[in-house]
Design a protein around this motif. Structure first.
Motif, mmCIF file in Angstrom:
data_model
loop_
_atom_site.group_PDB
_atom_site.id
_atom_site.type_symbol
_atom_site.label_atom_id
_atom_site.label_comp_id
_atom_site.label_asym_id
_atom_site.label_seq_id
_atom_site.Cartn_x
_atom_site.Cartn_y
_atom_site.Cartn_z
ATOM 1 N N LEU A 135 0.760 -0.964 0.003
ATOM 2 C CA LEU A 135 -0.094 -0.021 -0.118
ATOM 3 C C LEU A 135 0.982 1.293 0.002
ATOM 4 C CD1 LEU A 135 -2.551 -1.114 2.804
ATOM 5 C CD2 LEU A 135 -2.826 -1.259 0.461
ATOM 6 N N MET A 136 0.621 2.337 -0.721
ATOM 7 C CA MET A 136 1.278 3.713 -0.850
ATOM 8 C C MET A 136 0.490 4.538 0.221
ATOM 9 S SD MET A 136 3.665 2.814 -3.005
ATOM 10 C CE MET A 136 4.130 4.425 -3.110
ATOM 11 N N PRO A 137 1.337 5.312 0.979
ATOM 12 C CA PRO A 137 0.499 6.248 1.932
ATOM 13 C C PRO A 137 -0.158 7.425 1.142
ATOM 14 C CG PRO A 137 2.860 5.723 2.521
ATOM 15 C CD PRO A 137 2.788 5.011 1.254
ATOM 16 N N GLU A 138 -1.218 7.883 1.743
ATOM 17 C CA GLU A 138 -2.031 8.864 1.102
ATOM 18 C C GLU A 138 -2.122 9.971 2.028
ATOM 19 O OE1 GLU A 138 -3.109 11.402 -1.074
ATOM 20 O OE2 GLU A 138 -3.690 9.488 -2.218
ATOM 21 N N GLU A 139 -1.344 10.960 1.702
ATOM 22 C CA GLU A 139 -1.014 12.075 2.645
ATOM 23 C C GLU A 139 -2.216 13.125 2.509
ATOM 24 O OE1 GLU A 139 2.887 13.584 2.579
ATOM 25 O OE2 GLU A 139 3.667 11.683 2.954
ATOM 26 N N ARG A 140 -3.115 13.128 1.474
ATOM 27 C CA ARG A 140 -4.044 14.125 1.087
ATOM 28 C C ARG A 140 -5.273 13.626 1.374
ATOM 29 N NH1 ARG A 140 -3.848 16.709 -4.435
ATOM 30 N NH2 ARG A 140 -3.811 14.570 -5.019
ATOM 31 N N SER A 141 -6.336 14.458 2.046
ATOM 32 C CA SER A 141 -7.710 13.992 2.387
ATOM 33 C C SER A 141 -8.260 13.832 1.042
ATOM 34 C CB SER A 141 -8.241 14.815 3.152
ATOM 35 O OG SER A 141 -8.608 16.138 2.615
ATOM 36 N N LYS A 142 -9.600 13.307 1.127
ATOM 37 C CA LYS A 142 -10.327 13.137 -0.092
ATOM 38 C C LYS A 142 -10.796 14.541 -0.569
ATOM 39 C CE LYS A 142 -12.849 8.838 1.339
ATOM 40 N NZ LYS A 142 -12.231 8.411 2.285
ATOM 41 N N PHE A 143 -10.945 15.450 0.594
ATOM 42 C CA PHE A 143 -11.415 16.979 0.368
ATOM 43 C C PHE A 143 -10.227 17.540 -0.415
ATOM 44 C CE2 PHE A 143 -11.085 21.241 1.774
ATOM 45 C CZ PHE A 143 -12.398 21.753 0.881
ATOM 46 N N ALA A 144 -8.970 17.486 0.098
ATOM 47 C CA ALA A 144 -7.799 18.076 -0.990
ATOM 48 C C ALA A 144 -7.881 17.521 -2.156
ATOM 49 C CB ALA A 144 -6.582 17.701 0.056
ATOM 50 N N ARG A 145 -8.108 16.100 -2.248
ATOM 51 C CA ARG A 145 -7.817 15.814 -3.695
ATOM 52 C C ARG A 145 -9.105 16.066 -4.513
ATOM 53 N NH1 ARG A 145 -7.339 9.806 -2.316
ATOM 54 N NH2 ARG A 145 -7.826 10.557 -0.011
ATOM 55 N N ALA A 146 -10.232 16.148 -4.028
ATOM 56 C CA ALA A 146 -11.328 16.582 -4.763
ATOM 57 C C ALA A 146 -11.364 17.989 -5.331
ATOM 58 C CB ALA A 146 -12.737 16.505 -4.017
ATOM 59 N N LYS A 147 -10.955 18.841 -4.371
ATOM 60 C CA LYS A 147 -10.812 20.143 -4.523
ATOM 61 C C LYS A 147 -9.786 20.586 -5.611
ATOM 62 C CE LYS A 147 -8.969 23.074 -1.526
ATOM 63 N NZ LYS A 147 -8.664 24.048 -0.305
ATOM 64 N N ALA A 148 -8.656 19.511 -5.674
ATOM 65 C CA ALA A 148 -7.491 19.782 -6.616
ATOM 66 C C ALA A 148 -7.991 19.707 -8.184
ATOM 67 C CB ALA A 148 -6.286 19.091 -6.175
ATOM 68 N N LEU A 149 -9.067 18.935 -8.115
ATOM 69 C CA LEU A 149 -9.706 18.710 -9.488
ATOM 70 C C LEU A 149 -10.006 19.853 -10.261
ATOM 71 C CD1 LEU A 149 -11.644 15.335 -8.957
ATOM 72 C CD2 LEU A 149 -9.740 15.604 -10.356
ATOM 73 N N GLY A 150 -10.467 20.846 -9.165
ATOM 74 C CA GLY A 150 -10.940 22.073 -9.900
ATOM 75 C C GLY A 150 -9.960 22.982 -10.262
ATOM 76 N N GLN A 151 -8.550 22.689 -9.715
ATOM 77 C CA GLN A 151 -7.316 23.486 -10.189
ATOM 78 C C GLN A 151 -6.751 23.030 -11.134
ATOM 79 O OE1 GLN A 151 -5.661 23.315 -6.299
ATOM 80 N NE2 GLN A 151 -6.970 24.869 -5.556
ATOM 81 N N GLU A 152 -6.882 21.724 -11.791
ATOM 82 C CA GLU A 152 -6.462 20.999 -13.028
ATOM 83 C C GLU A 152 -6.625 21.771 -14.193
ATOM 84 O OE1 GLU A 152 -7.360 17.116 -12.929
ATOM 85 O OE2 GLU A 152 -6.198 16.478 -11.287
ATOM 86 N N GLU A 153 -5.984 21.912 -15.376
ATOM 87 C CA GLU A 153 -5.882 22.679 -16.479
ATOM 88 C C GLU A 153 -6.830 21.472 -17.442
ATOM 89 O OE1 GLU A 153 -4.269 25.616 -17.896
ATOM 90 O OE2 GLU A 153 -3.899 26.239 -15.962
#
Length: 193
Positions: free
Chosen positions: A175-193
């Motif tokens: 397993l690979m550690p996941e340091e970001r929350s679901k919120f942080a990852r979902a929010k980052a989708l809106g910042q992708e080009e």
């Protein structure tokens, strides 16, 4: 303060199935989550997370704040079907009355997630953990990305028991550690080009 102690890992669908088979008897819970912030992102600036989650037939509103370690954070919940009604309850429970002031101009849905959770209670020494296997999608507007993760959350007992169990599980299933929350990852989708 109510403290959540949780360790997250990214993984694959095949690995989730293998872990579920190794820990049978889990409860399947469909979950739909919406994360909220103010128009000026006052909660995000404080690293607070405010969410409404439909968990099967239950509706839970939650406030999370930064913790004092890598795997812990403040967490307060209440059963409520409306995030706006939940704010004063969460402000009182958390001892953070400024939550009322910060949100009085309104809340906006920022992003979300839809997933199926398989939850299994696991005794570990004198401690109890919940093993949560989550598979679904993270959502931001019309953008989505797959969600496939394993969480181990301390429900009672010693965090060291959970750390040892988590390390053993991570080694066995790569397993690979996941340091970001679901919120942080979902929010980052809106910042992708």
């Amino acid at each position: 303060m109510a403290t959540e102690f949780e360790i997250k890992y990214r993984t694959s669908e095949d690995t989730l199935r293998a872990i579920a088979a190794a820990f049978p008897g889990g409860m399947q819970i469909p979950m739909t989550t919406t994360y909220y912030d103010t128009g000026d992102l006052a909660l995000s600036r404080r690293r607070w997370t405010l969410r409404h989650r439909q968990e099967g037939q239950s509706q839970i509103c939650t406030l999370k704040t930064p913790g004092d370690g890598n795997f812990s954070r403040g967490e307060w919940e209440c059963a409520c079907d409306d995030i706006r009604k939940a704010v004063p309850i969460l402000a009182a429970a958390s001892g953070l009355p400024e939550l009322n002031d910060l949100t009085k101009t309104g809340l906006t849905a920022v992003c979300g997630a839809r997933f199926l959770r398989i939850a299994v209670a696991i005794p570990i020494g004198q401690s109890t953990a919940e093993l949560a296997l989550d598979q679904g999608i993270l959502i931001h507007g019309d953008k989505t990305c797959p969600l496939c993760e394993c969480e181990i959350e301390l429900k009672s007992g010693d965090p060291q028991d959970i750390l040892a169990f988590s390390q053993s599980l991570a080694e066995k299933y790569r397993l690979m550690p996941e340091e970001r929350s679901k919120f942080a990852r979902a929010k980052a989708l809106g910042q992708e080009e």
